[in-house]
Design a protein around this motif. Structure first.
Motif, short mmCIF file in Angstrom:
data_model
loop_
_atom_site.label_atom_id
_atom_site.label_comp_id
_atom_site.label_asym_id
_atom_site.label_seq_id
_atom_site.Cartn_x
_atom_site.Cartn_y
_atom_site.Cartn_z
N ALA A 145 5.13 -0.27 2.96
CA ALA A 145 5.81 0.35 4.10
C ALA A 145 5.63 1.85 4.04
N GLY A 146 4.40 2.28 3.79
CA GLY A 146 4.13 3.70 3.58
C GLY A 146 3.90 4.52 4.82
N GLY A 147 3.74 3.87 5.97
CA GLY A 147 3.56 4.61 7.20
C GLY A 147 2.12 4.93 7.57
N ASP A 148 1.15 4.72 6.64
CA ASP A 148 -0.25 4.95 7.00
C ASP A 148 -0.76 3.79 7.84
N ILE A 149 -1.79 4.04 8.62
CA ILE A 149 -2.33 3.01 9.51
C ILE A 149 -3.14 2.00 8.71
N ILE A 150 -2.82 0.72 8.90
CA ILE A 150 -3.52 -0.37 8.22
C ILE A 150 -4.76 -0.72 9.02
N GLY A 151 -5.88 -0.90 8.32
CA GLY A 151 -7.15 -1.19 8.97
C GLY A 151 -7.11 -2.48 9.78
N ASN A 152 -7.69 -2.43 10.96
CA ASN A 152 -7.77 -3.59 11.83
C ASN A 152 -8.61 -4.68 11.18
N ALA A 153 -8.12 -5.90 11.16
CA ALA A 153 -8.81 -7.06 10.59
C ALA A 153 -9.11 -6.89 9.10
N SER A 154 -8.27 -6.13 8.39
CA SER A 154 -8.53 -5.90 6.97
C SER A 154 -7.65 -6.76 6.06
N LEU A 155 -6.63 -7.40 6.59
CA LEU A 155 -5.70 -8.16 5.77
C LEU A 155 -6.33 -9.46 5.28
N THR A 156 -6.17 -9.74 4.00
CA THR A 156 -6.65 -11.00 3.44
C THR A 156 -5.70 -11.43 2.32
N CYS A 157 -5.64 -12.74 2.06
CA CYS A 157 -4.76 -13.21 1.00
C CYS A 157 -5.34 -14.45 0.34
N VAL A 158 -4.89 -14.69 -0.90
CA VAL A 158 -5.36 -15.83 -1.68
C VAL A 158 -4.27 -16.23 -2.67
#
Length: 159
Positions: free
Chosen positions: A117-130
């Motif tokens: 929750a740092g306030g920086d912009i998260i890259g579009n389509a960058s989220l991944t999980c495993v």
């Protein structure tokens, strides 16, 4: 409206039955994702910016009712299952990453955990999980440094 539909492959070929995961969805429904969790399959999608999920119970070959994630509007999400039936579900808004874990024993979703929750912009389509074989859940994403317009990769692991 449109529909999300799936077919199941069983030992010798594709089943003749087409399962409807979501029906009557409109232009605001997108990003259908399927993940195996134990013997079940979980489906997740965005509908009008809000996440929805349901589970195909392998023992009964029927889909659970749709479970909405109330109040959690999402920009992107990912899902990953483990061999014992647990599911990791993570999502972003513009500047936060959050996650929730499904418990097969209670057949319910746990509490929402904020991973970033740092306030920086998260890259579009960058989220991944495993979820690895030891049931460690890892979520990764990119953040944009506005000073030089470059992205860096970050991750959190739940053990």
């Amino acid at each position: 409206g449109g529909s999300f539909r799936v077919r199941v492959h069983e030992r010798n070929g594709w089943s003749p039955m087409v399962h409807t995961v979501a029906d009557g969805v409109y232009n605001g429904a997108y990003f259908l994702e399927l993940t195996a969790a134990g013997n079940d399959v979980h489906a997740a999608w965005l509908e009008s910016g809000e996440r929805r999920t349901r589970r195909l119970d392998a023992a009964r070959s029927i889909w659970s009712p749709v479970v909405p994630f109330d109040g959690h509007v999402s920009a992107q999400f990912c899902t990953a299952g483990d061999p014992l039936g647990g599911v990791l579900h993570a999502w972003t808004t513009l500047d936060t990453v959050q996650a929730q874990i499904y418990s097969p024993s209670s057949q319910s979703w746990g509490t929402v955990e904020t991973l970033y929750a740092g306030g920086d912009i998260i890259g579009n389509a960058s989220l991944t999980c495993v979820v690895d074989p030891w049931r460690r859940a890892t979520v990764a994403w990119t953040l944009r440094d506005p000073a030089n317009n470059r992205y860096s990769v970050f991750s959190r692991t739940y053990r």
